[in-house]
Design an enzyme around this catalytic site. Structure first.
Site, PDB file in Angstrom:
ATOM      1  N   VAL A  46     -97.265 -21.379  -0.056  1.00  9.32           N
ATOM      2  CA  VAL A  46     -97.427 -22.105  -1.252  1.00  9.32           C
ATOM      3  C   VAL A  46     -97.396 -23.643  -1.243  1.00  9.32           C
ATOM      4  CG1 VAL A  46     -95.777 -22.113  -3.563  1.00  9.32           C
ATOM      5  CG2 VAL A  46     -96.168 -20.377  -2.240  1.00  9.32           C
ATOM      6  N   CYS A  47     -96.724 -24.367  -0.743  1.00  8.84           N
ATOM      7  CA  CYS A  47     -96.541 -25.180  -0.144  1.00  8.84           C
ATOM      8  C   CYS A  47     -97.873 -26.576  -0.181  1.00  8.84           C
ATOM      9  CB  CYS A  47     -95.837 -26.114   0.986  1.00  8.84           C
ATOM     10  SG  CYS A  47     -94.436 -25.439   1.795  1.00  8.84           S
ATOM     11  N   PRO A  48     -99.281 -26.200   0.235  1.00  6.04           N
ATOM     12  CA  PRO A  48     -99.931 -26.742  -0.013  1.00  6.04           C
ATOM     13  C   PRO A  48    -101.038 -26.740  -1.541  1.00  6.04           C
ATOM     14  CG  PRO A  48    -101.052 -24.858   1.284  1.00  6.04           C
ATOM     15  CD  PRO A  48     -98.991 -24.944   1.464  1.00  6.04           C
TER      16      PRO A  48
END
Length: 187
Positions: A46-48
């Site tokens: 999810v972070c990118p």
């Protein structure tokens, strides 16, 4: 106790920013609006998507005089490696702060102690170093940079117009409210 309207605690950290390692401290933030965007870890899922979304909106934040700082418990070396290998992360031009000591994550109360990772915490900090907006998500729920931009715009508007407040879904140019006895029960 909420961190709203509290001054950020002193800190010193290293960021990967535009191909260099640079120092960042609480003093770096003074005099301008800042946003801290905590995320669990580099090289994840999810972070990118979130950091890429912020990279796309970054010029809009800069127009408002706002600096974005992404923060994870990874090192600045890991940030560089991720920046060098990910097509999405390579588009980031805002500072990527390293928090390997976990001090920032603890200070902002987003640290998951047993994992050594941060929750998805977003903090809007005014030029005096006070926290004006807090949003914390479970790590499976991504954030929206456009909504964050709207919240920054509202925080800046209220700071510039202390007798007014921004109602739900307020956007720049929309009607604000001036709290008064006459307004009670009329909304």
């Amino acid at each position: 106790m909420s961190l709203i309207n509290t001054e950020i605690k002193p800190f010193n950290a290293t960021a990967y920013h535009n191909g260099k390692f640079v120092p960042v401290s609480n003093e770096t933030l003074k005099g301008k609006w800042s946003v801290f965007v905590f995320y669990p870890a580099d090289f994840t899922f999810v972070c990118p998507t979130e950091l890429g979304d912020l990279a796309e909106q970054y010029p809009e934040f800069q127009k408002l005089g706002v600096e974005i700082y992404s923060v994870s418990t990874d090192t600045h070396f890991a940030h560089k490696a991720w920046h060098d290998t990910s097509d999405t992360i390579s588009k980031i031009t805002y500072p990527m702060l390293a928090d390997p000591t976990l001090a920032l994550s603890r200070n902002f109360e987003v640290l998951i102690e047993e994992e050594g990772l941060a929750l998805r915490g977003t903090f809007v900090i005014n030029p005096e170093g006070k926290i004006k907006v807090i949003e914390v998500h479970d790590n499976g729920i991504g954030r929206d940079a456009k909504e964050l931009l709207r919240k920054v715009q509202a925080a800046q508007y209220v700071a510039a117009h202390p007798n007014e407040v921004c109602p739900a879904k307020w956007t720049p140019g929309a009607h604000t409210l001036t709290p008064s006895l006459d307004l009670i029960g009329k909304i």
